[in-house]
Design an enzyme around this catalytic site. Sequence first.
Site, PDB file in Angstrom:
ATOM      1  N   GLN A 125     -34.222   6.553  17.268  1.00  8.90           N
ATOM      2  CA  GLN A 125     -34.653   7.640  16.378  1.00  8.90           C
ATOM      3  C   GLN A 125     -35.988   7.310  15.713  1.00  8.90           C
ATOM      4  O   GLN A 125     -36.849   8.177  15.557  1.00  8.90           O
ATOM      5  CB  GLN A 125     -33.580   7.894  15.323  1.00  8.90           C
ATOM      6  CG  GLN A 125     -33.815   9.118  14.457  1.00  8.90           C
ATOM      7  CD  GLN A 125     -33.620  10.424  15.216  1.00  8.90           C
ATOM      8  OE1 GLN A 125     -32.944  10.447  16.249  1.00  8.90           O
ATOM      9  NE2 GLN A 125     -34.200  11.490  14.714  1.00  8.90           N
ATOM     10  N   GLU A 161     -13.926  -4.629  28.159  1.00  6.91           N
ATOM     11  CA  GLU A 161     -13.245  -5.755  27.496  1.00  6.91           C
ATOM     12  C   GLU A 161     -12.284  -5.246  26.428  1.00  6.91           C
ATOM     13  O   GLU A 161     -12.119  -5.875  25.371  1.00  6.91           O
ATOM     14  CB  GLU A 161     -14.260  -6.720  26.878  1.00  6.91           C
ATOM     15  CG  GLU A 161     -15.250  -7.296  27.868  1.00  6.91           C
ATOM     16  CD  GLU A 161     -14.605  -8.068  28.993  1.00  6.91           C
ATOM     17  OE1 GLU A 161     -13.499  -8.617  28.795  1.00  6.91           O
ATOM     18  OE2 GLU A 161     -15.183  -8.129  30.085  1.00  6.91           O
ATOM     19  N   GLY A 208     -40.031  10.848  19.802  1.00  6.90           N
ATOM     20  CA  GLY A 208     -40.001  11.288  21.193  1.00  6.90           C
ATOM     21  C   GLY A 208     -40.128  10.140  22.173  1.00  6.90           C
ATOM     22  O   GLY A 208     -39.517  10.152  23.253  1.00  6.90           O
ATOM     23  N   SER A 240      -6.798   0.754  30.425  1.00  8.15           N
ATOM     24  CA  SER A 240      -6.601  -0.538  29.760  1.00  8.15           C
ATOM     25  C   SER A 240      -5.154  -1.017  29.770  1.00  8.15           C
ATOM     26  O   SER A 240      -4.862  -2.093  29.252  1.00  8.15           O
ATOM     27  CB  SER A 240      -7.090  -0.448  28.307  1.00  8.15           C
ATOM     28  OG  SER A 240      -8.465  -0.185  28.250  1.00  8.15           O
TER      29      SER A 240
END
Length: 563
Positions: free
Chosen positions: A509, A536, A513, A289
Amino acid sequence: MSDMAEPMQQQLANASAVLARTRSLFDASVLALAQRCQDGGRLNNKRLDEQQVASFEMAWAGAELLAAETAIAALTPASAPLDARLALVFTVDAVVALLDRLDVMLAETGQDPAAVDVLRALPEWRALRQAAGGSEALQAVGRGVIDAQGVVGEVVLDEQHALAQDAFRRFAQEVVAPQAEAIHRHDLTVPESLLQPMREMGVFGLAIPEEHGGSAPNDHDDTLLMVVVTEALSEGSLAAAGSLITRPEILTRALLAGGTDEQKHHWLPRLAAGDPLCAIAMTEPDYGSDLAACQLKGTRAPGGWLLNGAKTWCTFAGKAGVLMVVTRTDPDRSLGHKGLSVLLAEKPSFDTHEFEVKQEGGGTLSGRAIPTIGYRGMHSFDLSFQDYFVPDANVIGGEAGLGKGFYYTLAGMVGGRMQTSARACGVMRAALRAAVRYTQDRKVFGAPLAALALPQAKIARMAARLAACRRLAYTVAGIVDTGNGRMEASLVKLLACRSAELVTREALQLHGGMGYAEETPVSRYFVDARVLSIFEGAEETLALKVVARALMERALGVAPTGA
């Protein structure tokens, strides 16, 4: 709020009182930290680096505090009760985090932490935390979000922006979303079946004035429209649609800031039409950056410049027909950012993950897509330039633009950060709505997940975070259009991008599964969201070099110097 019970009015009053006290302590802490980092009235870079831990916490505190203040301030007598409850839930979560961050700031600067303890003991805070952040309150809010099918945080728009939002949401749902899974799972390049309709809808010309073939007003910016469209497209797919606007936005800003009249007339109508598509080549392998340290070298040649060096993480470089290349055109490296220029390197468009361009004079440009866990479709490339020729006509600003490339590039950074905030909001909205649908359909132990206390509380917090980020993004868009808001754009980018990680994580979550299966869209939202805090402006660089510095300069009353 006319239709709200008195307890709700009291909670809002408590929230305002707590935020006012927190703001006062935060501002005093910023000033104390700034005084430790200043030398002769100006910030000292060495001292700033010594205070990175406290500065990082300060930047995050600033983002969370502004979002909570904005969420509460936006409530009116006409606001829906669910909007008020979501603002209160976010405020409670924000203040919990803020108090811990203030603890760090005070400890790192050797100040007495007793002031934070006083805040924690405020009767208004204790009452607010129990009333708005307790399990009963969270469950009630979660049920409200589920009843609303996850459609929360809606901002009242004027007719023009409302029509655009509706059109692009429909497009995202009907055209983008059905193609998004295949693009992600098979690592495809964004196809013409998406690009061409977006060209026809004017997506690539949103930042370009009408006089140059775009849809932006000639006399002012319309950042809100950019936010509305970007958010809608990102809900369908971050990589296959929501991120397509960013690159033309940055190049357009650079051309408007420094391009010659001839360059504007030549490039802006073409960019608005999406032909050519463009990419931005800024980041280099060893400098990340740190734009001012870039080393890709441009040397004079008859009629133009020869580029030699490497760039990395150049998104959409394969498909693009022109690259905006930040180049060191002055061999004196001690000049830092003052030795940089922006050159437009043209090339053929490729759908492949690798390409090589050979010029008649012997110059070459080669690219290789970097395999990534998400954000597939756009593809980010490693680039190698070897004596690649760029004509003088493609130096932004011409001879007068040499050495000004850093400033031209920065002209697009505020818009880029606002867009990234909108992208984050779009991904969060998709994830929240997916989580609501799944918890209603999925039954465990004889009841839908949506009927259970913990999923309801999770959904409440996810929705509160989304609503706060949307409100802040839309509010800051208006500030940016006045010519201000550079720091606020960084604050909302910081908060929204991390929030997207949190919301998509919880959405996955809640799917159990199935959330980990590639066939489920929420798995794509999760891996896509992870990139938002990196590009960005990586959140560490953004927090330390832009937000913290700007906050301290503001506290000291000195002119801003950050990006």
